[in-house]
Design a protein around this motif. Structure first.
Motif, PDB file in Angstrom:
ATOM      1  N   GLN A   2       0.913  -1.153   0.062  1.00 33.64           N
ATOM      2  CA  GLN A   2      -0.047   0.103  -0.026  1.00 33.64           C
ATOM      3  C   GLN A   2       1.063   1.256   0.206  1.00 33.64           C
ATOM      4  N   TYR A   3       0.765   2.439  -0.706  1.00 37.74           N
ATOM      5  CA  TYR A   3       0.993   3.516  -0.458  1.00 37.74           C
ATOM      6  C   TYR A   3      -0.091   4.240   0.048  1.00 37.74           C
ATOM      7  N   LYS A   4       0.261   5.250   1.294  1.00 38.11           N
ATOM      8  CA  LYS A   4      -0.135   6.707   2.170  1.00 38.11           C
ATOM      9  C   LYS A   4       0.119   7.795   1.304  1.00 38.11           C
ATOM     10  N   THR A   5      -1.185   8.397   1.012  1.00 41.64           N
ATOM     11  CA  THR A   5      -0.549   9.797   0.414  1.00 41.64           C
ATOM     12  C   THR A   5      -1.512  10.620   1.359  1.00 41.64           C
ATOM     13  N   ARG A   6      -1.550  11.790   0.544  1.00 38.33           N
ATOM     14  CA  ARG A   6      -1.906  12.558   2.048  1.00 38.33           C
ATOM     15  C   ARG A   6      -3.308  12.633   2.549  1.00 38.33           C
ATOM     16  N   LEU A   9      -5.668   5.868   0.594  1.00 38.66           N
ATOM     17  CA  LEU A   9      -4.236   4.886   1.165  1.00 38.66           C
ATOM     18  C   LEU A   9      -4.941   3.512   0.025  1.00 38.66           C
ATOM     19  N   VAL A  10      -3.693   3.728  -0.708  1.00 34.17           N
ATOM     20  CA  VAL A  10      -3.235   3.334  -2.290  1.00 34.17           C
ATOM     21  C   VAL A  10      -3.325   1.358  -2.343  1.00 34.17           C
ATOM     22  N   THR A  11      -4.293   0.799  -2.377  1.00 31.86           N
ATOM     23  CA  THR A  11      -2.858  -0.477  -2.407  1.00 31.86           C
ATOM     24  C   THR A  11      -2.920  -0.878  -3.909  1.00 31.86           C
ATOM     25  N   GLY A  30       1.113  -7.092 -16.339  1.00 33.54           N
ATOM     26  CA  GLY A  30       0.041  -6.784 -16.355  1.00 33.54           C
ATOM     27  C   GLY A  30      -0.372  -5.296 -16.480  1.00 33.54           C
ATOM     28  N   ALA A  31      -1.684  -4.766 -16.444  1.00 37.19           N
ATOM     29  CA  ALA A  31      -1.544  -3.402 -17.535  1.00 37.19           C
ATOM     30  C   ALA A  31      -0.781  -2.120 -16.761  1.00 37.19           C
ATOM     31  N   SER A  32      -1.394  -0.859 -16.873  1.00 42.24           N
ATOM     32  CA  SER A  32       0.010  -0.484 -17.157  1.00 42.24           C
ATOM     33  C   SER A  32      -0.844   0.192 -15.199  1.00 42.24           C
ATOM     34  N   GLY A  33      -0.391   0.013 -14.340  1.00 42.85           N
ATOM     35  CA  GLY A  33      -0.933   0.944 -12.898  1.00 42.85           C
ATOM     36  C   GLY A  33      -0.983  -0.336 -12.133  1.00 42.85           C
ATOM     37  N   CYS A  34      -1.277  -1.638 -12.407  1.00 49.80           N
ATOM     38  CA  CYS A  34      -1.770  -3.346 -11.657  1.00 49.80           C
ATOM     39  C   CYS A  34      -0.665  -3.358 -10.673  1.00 49.80           C
ATOM     40  N   GLY A  35       0.651  -2.783 -11.012  1.00 45.58           N
ATOM     41  CA  GLY A  35       1.142  -3.299  -9.233  1.00 45.58           C
ATOM     42  C   GLY A  35       2.591  -4.090 -10.085  1.00 45.58           C
ATOM     43  N   LYS A  36       2.888  -4.186 -10.901  1.00 45.54           N
ATOM     44  CA  LYS A  36       4.690  -4.419 -11.338  1.00 45.54           C
ATOM     45  C   LYS A  36       5.475  -4.088 -10.423  1.00 45.54           C
ATOM     46  N   SER A  37       5.969  -2.972 -10.823  1.00 43.43           N
ATOM     47  CA  SER A  37       7.205  -2.067 -10.095  1.00 43.43           C
ATOM     48  C   SER A  37       7.353  -1.972  -8.527  1.00 43.43           C
ATOM     49  N   THR A  38       5.516  -1.715  -8.056  1.00 45.13           N
ATOM     50  CA  THR A  38       5.570  -2.124  -6.625  1.00 45.13           C
ATOM     51  C   THR A  38       5.860  -3.279  -5.937  1.00 45.13           C
ATOM     52  N   LEU A  39       5.819  -4.506  -6.583  1.00 46.88           N
ATOM     53  CA  LEU A  39       6.046  -5.686  -6.476  1.00 46.88           C
ATOM     54  C   LEU A  39       7.615  -6.223  -6.484  1.00 46.88           C
ATOM     55  N   PHE A  72      15.818   0.156 -12.443  1.00 41.99           N
ATOM     56  CA  PHE A  72      14.282   0.462 -12.062  1.00 41.99           C
ATOM     57  C   PHE A  72      13.720   1.099 -13.350  1.00 41.99           C
ATOM     58  N   GLN A  73      12.876   1.294 -13.754  1.00 38.94           N
ATOM     59  CA  GLN A  73      11.687   1.840 -14.629  1.00 38.94           C
ATOM     60  C   GLN A  73      12.001   3.629 -14.731  1.00 38.94           C
ATOM     61  N   GLU A  74      11.607   4.070 -13.429  1.00 42.88           N
ATOM     62  CA  GLU A  74      11.824   5.290 -13.390  1.00 42.88           C
ATOM     63  C   GLU A  74      12.604   6.141 -13.898  1.00 42.88           C
TER      64      GLU A  74
HETATM   65  N1  LIG Z   1       4.865   6.669  -4.789  1.00 39.22           N
HETATM   66  C1  LIG Z   1       3.170   6.352  -4.891  1.00 39.22           C
HETATM   67  N2  LIG Z   1       2.570   6.590  -4.490  1.00 39.22           N
HETATM   68  C2  LIG Z   1       1.362   6.646  -4.136  1.00 39.22           C
HETATM   69  N3  LIG Z   1       0.287   5.602  -5.471  1.00 39.22           N
HETATM   70  C3  LIG Z   1       1.869   5.292  -5.919  1.00 39.22           C
HETATM   71  C4  LIG Z   1       2.607   5.581  -5.234  1.00 39.22           C
HETATM   72  N4  LIG Z   1       3.624   4.311  -6.763  1.00 39.22           N
HETATM   73  C5  LIG Z   1       2.430   3.681  -7.308  1.00 39.22           C
HETATM   74  N5  LIG Z   1       1.861   3.864  -6.973  1.00 39.22           N
HETATM   75  C6  LIG Z   1      -0.114   3.420  -7.260  1.00 39.22           C
HETATM   76  O1  LIG Z   1       0.325   1.964  -7.445  1.00 39.22           O
HETATM   77  C7  LIG Z   1      -0.393   1.448  -8.413  1.00 39.22           C
HETATM   78  C8  LIG Z   1       0.453   0.870  -9.206  1.00 39.22           C
HETATM   79  O2  LIG Z   1       1.938   1.873  -9.672  1.00 39.22           O
HETATM   80  P1  LIG Z   1       2.788   0.526  -9.831  1.00 39.22           P
HETATM   81  O3  LIG Z   1       3.915   1.503 -10.082  1.00 39.22           O
HETATM   82  O4  LIG Z   1       3.624  -0.495  -9.393  1.00 39.22           O
HETATM   83  O5  LIG Z   1       2.523   0.013 -11.924  1.00 39.22           O
HETATM   84  P2  LIG Z   1       3.235  -0.593 -12.271  1.00 39.22           P
HETATM   85  O6  LIG Z   1       2.216  -2.292 -13.379  1.00 39.22           O
HETATM   86  O7  LIG Z   1       4.515  -0.748 -12.613  1.00 39.22           O
HETATM   87  O8  LIG Z   1       2.892  -0.269 -13.728  1.00 39.22           O
HETATM   88  P3  LIG Z   1       3.182   0.847 -15.222  1.00 39.22           P
HETATM   89  O9  LIG Z   1       3.157  -0.872 -16.455  1.00 39.22           O
HETATM   90  O10 LIG Z   1       2.689   1.594 -15.548  1.00 39.22           O
HETATM   91  O11 LIG Z   1       4.906   0.601 -15.145  1.00 39.22           O
HETATM   92  C9  LIG Z   1      -0.849   2.508  -9.157  1.00 39.22           C
HETATM   93  O12 LIG Z   1      -2.504   2.458  -9.045  1.00 39.22           O
HETATM   94  C10 LIG Z   1      -0.020   3.875  -8.729  1.00 39.22           C
HETATM   95  O13 LIG Z   1      -0.936   4.870  -9.133  1.00 39.22           O
END
Ligand SMILES: Nc1ncnc2c1ncn2[C@@H]1O[C@H](COP(=O)(O)OP(=O)(O)OP(=O)(O)O)[C@@H](O)[C@H]1O
Ligand SMILES: [Mg+2]
Length: 157
Positions: A2-6, A9-11, A30-39, A72-74
């Motif tokens: 999860q990410y905590k923003t101001r 709470l983003v799961t 997986g689709a953009s934003g599905c959580g790959k980088s987070t994992l 890293f990706q970004e």
């Molecule tokens: N620092 C952060 N703070 C809050 N939310 C975040 C943060 N980083 C990512 N997220 C949210 O977490 C979710 C997963 O993001 P993530 O970067 O893991 O996706 P991804 O699968 O790697 O996407 P992509 O294919 O575009 O790289 C998204 O909904 C994104 O908005």
């Protein structure tokens, strides 16, 4: 994860479970934003899971380490004041793995692997995005880690 923003709470990932064995090439699609980088960041030790556990050889991951190199990706991940070769050597020397000529030879071996031998003395700002990512891949591989975590390596061509 999860990410905590101001005010939110983003799961980003929820109850993911998988096992990777030695010499596996494990791909997360997986689709953009599905959580790959987070994992991937969690496996790298840059983020802690909200629940559950990530284990490497049975030992819970508590932070980053040279056993898990990450591409890293970004963001710009190379030291801008060091050349391609110096960037790869730096990881080897800073970690105490190799030094001097041995670090240089190892660095060149992996720079050749990613087809950047002609750019070994270039500075990062003179390279394309994909080339910079290939330098990061060479740097990760040169460390010969247990796991090489690569985020969106397809961008490297
Ligand atoms: N620092 C952060 N703070 C809050 N939310 C975040 C943060 N980083 C990512 N997220 C949210 O977490 C979710 C997963 O993001 P993530 O970067 O893991 O996706 P991804 O699968 O790697 O996407 P992509 O294919 O575009 O790289 C998204 O909904 C994104 O908005
Ligand atoms: Mg991503």
């Amino acid at each position: 994860m999860q990410y905590k923003t101001r005010d939110h709470l983003v799961t980003a990932t929820y109850r993911v479970n998988f096992q990777v064995l030695k010499s596996d090439r494990f791909v997360l699609l997986g689709a953009s934003g599905c959580g790959k980088s987070t994992l991937l960041k969690a496996v790298g030790g840059y983020m802690m899971p909200t629940e559950g556990e990530i284990r490497l050889k049975g030992v819970p991951v508590r932070g980053p380490g040279p056993d898990r190199m990450m591409v890293f990706q970004e963001f710009d991940q190379l030291l801008p004041w060091k050349t391609v070769k110096e960037n790869v050597m730096f990881a080897l020397e800073a970690s105490g793995k190799l030094k001097g000529r041995a670090a240089e030879d190892k660095a060149m071996q992996y720079i050749e692997k990613v087809n950047l031998a002609d750019f070994a003395n270039n500075y990062p700002h003179t390279l394309s995005g994909g080339m910079k990512q290939r330098v990061a891949i060479a740097r990760g591989m040169a460390m010969e880690p247990d796991i090489l975590l690569m985020d969106a390596p397809q961008d490297a061509g």
